[in-house]
Design an enzyme around this catalytic site. Sequence first.
Site, short mmCIF file in Angstrom:
data_model
loop_
_atom_site.label_atom_id
_atom_site.label_comp_id
_atom_site.label_asym_id
_atom_site.label_seq_id
_atom_site.Cartn_x
_atom_site.Cartn_y
_atom_site.Cartn_z
N ASP A 45 -7.04 -6.40 -12.89
CA ASP A 45 -7.71 -5.74 -11.37
C ASP A 45 -8.75 -5.16 -11.56
OD1 ASP A 45 -4.82 -6.15 -11.33
OD2 ASP A 45 -4.41 -4.25 -10.90
N GLU A 219 1.94 -3.74 -4.86
CA GLU A 219 0.87 -3.07 -5.85
C GLU A 219 -0.48 -3.10 -5.18
OE1 GLU A 219 2.40 -4.78 -10.28
OE2 GLU A 219 0.87 -6.20 -8.97
#
Length: 503
Positions: A45, A219
Amino acid sequence: MGQTIVLPVLASAAALLLAAAAIGDEPETGRPLYHFTPPRNFINDPNGLVLVDGEYHLFYQHNPEGDRWGHMSWGHAVSRDLYRWQHLPIALREADGIMIFSGSAVLDRTNTSGLGRDGVAPMVAAYTGDGLGKQTQNLAYSLDLGRSWTKYAKNPVLDIGSKEFRDPKVFYHHDTGRWIMATVLADQHKVRFWGSSDLKTWEMLSDFGPAGAVGGVWECPELIEVHVERMTRQTRWVLKVDVNPGAPHGGSGGQYFVGDFDGRTFRADRKPDEPPLWVDGGKDFYAAQAWNGADGVWIAWMNNWQYANDIPTSPWRGAMTIPRQVRLSRRDDGYRLMQIPHPSLEALRGPKIELGPRAVPPGSMTLAAEGVEGTSLELMAVIEAGDADTFGLKVRTGKGEETIVGVDRKAGEVFVDRARSGNVAFSRDFPGRHGAKLPTGRAEQVVYLHVFVDATSVEVFADGGDVVITDQVFPRPDSRGVGLFAEGGTARLKSLEAWPLRP
Ligand code: FRU
């Protein structure tokens, strides 16, 4: 509070040297030219995106020790144009059995946190500490524009005794004059909002969810105020939250909700049980985050947890998408997210090749003779369906390899088919065709395909960004061809513009 603190001038020579040493000198092939990749090892990420004094910071989930997920730390790079990245030393490292999971960063301009010193405004990062059986929210700060970081002495700032509590996105909410943090209670499919006046003490504000897609954990929440296209002053709030697994084509993906945020509560326009809206129609767009300090610009990890640890690149593994500008379009049945390539990428364009109108009879035709080919390209095609059922472009074509960017009229969708795109054998979840619906009736008419090709990816922005498809591909470097195709009848190319892209 109140007075603005001046930022220090940066001495970055040491950082530059370190970055050069980190890149190493082994020969490599297949590295993307204009997508962010780390010098080596695994990334996931994007984290800590913040624009400070014209410098875009990109932190990212990183394993400094290996090319698979583990030892999560924050890698760091900076850019002034969103395509030339300067690698900096690791910002936050795993320590004492606690990994540094995803989070965000802000510039605390008026030193609300008191972490600034001698008139220097601190950059403050909020990250999830993962370890010792739980996930907590923590702070770190920098007094030298992100070049060095100190973990806050009184961490954690939030601990609810949960193993599934992560990914703090912090931003400043102007209307209520305080900091907001969005977190997920991942296995409960909830986004929990918190408020603070000093970044250190947080008050719980509200929960959003469950809603939409709940096939896997939630998430990386992102909450941003987004402009509505063609309405000069109108904005709506977009709450994006990722799901893993449970995305339409399998594995991980991002869904979004449009609504209102009053500084306490997010209220979605649609009902919780309405079908989810997906940010991207491909398989490789996850954990998108927007830059604090920029106006609706985001980037995502171009990957999918189904095969992220196995994609065939070395010595790095993982890349970011191109940066995109997000907007909303207004339709009869509500607002929809639009994404367009960030305009800064236009500076990458080499000499333009322009092709005029022509018929595209059933079959494929290569454009090599007209000079349209390459592994890093931007293409803008306007194609009329004619009486074809399926039509569009082929990219990265070569011996036995092709990646199809097409329009399927019956299905009413744009698709990328990477079944024969090159190396697809590393995961049974990789090959396949990934489609996304165009607004009703659009596939019948003229379709506008804006395509970004790089060494390991294809990103398609159809119809001005209404439909976006992001897919990785791993063709041989000599699969450089571009072509047009039609099936079931003759389509008509109205125009094609093509540029080689190079930083
Ligand atoms: C999303 C994610 C986050 C977590 C990080 C760990 O891809 O699972 O929820 O913070 O990756 O690397």
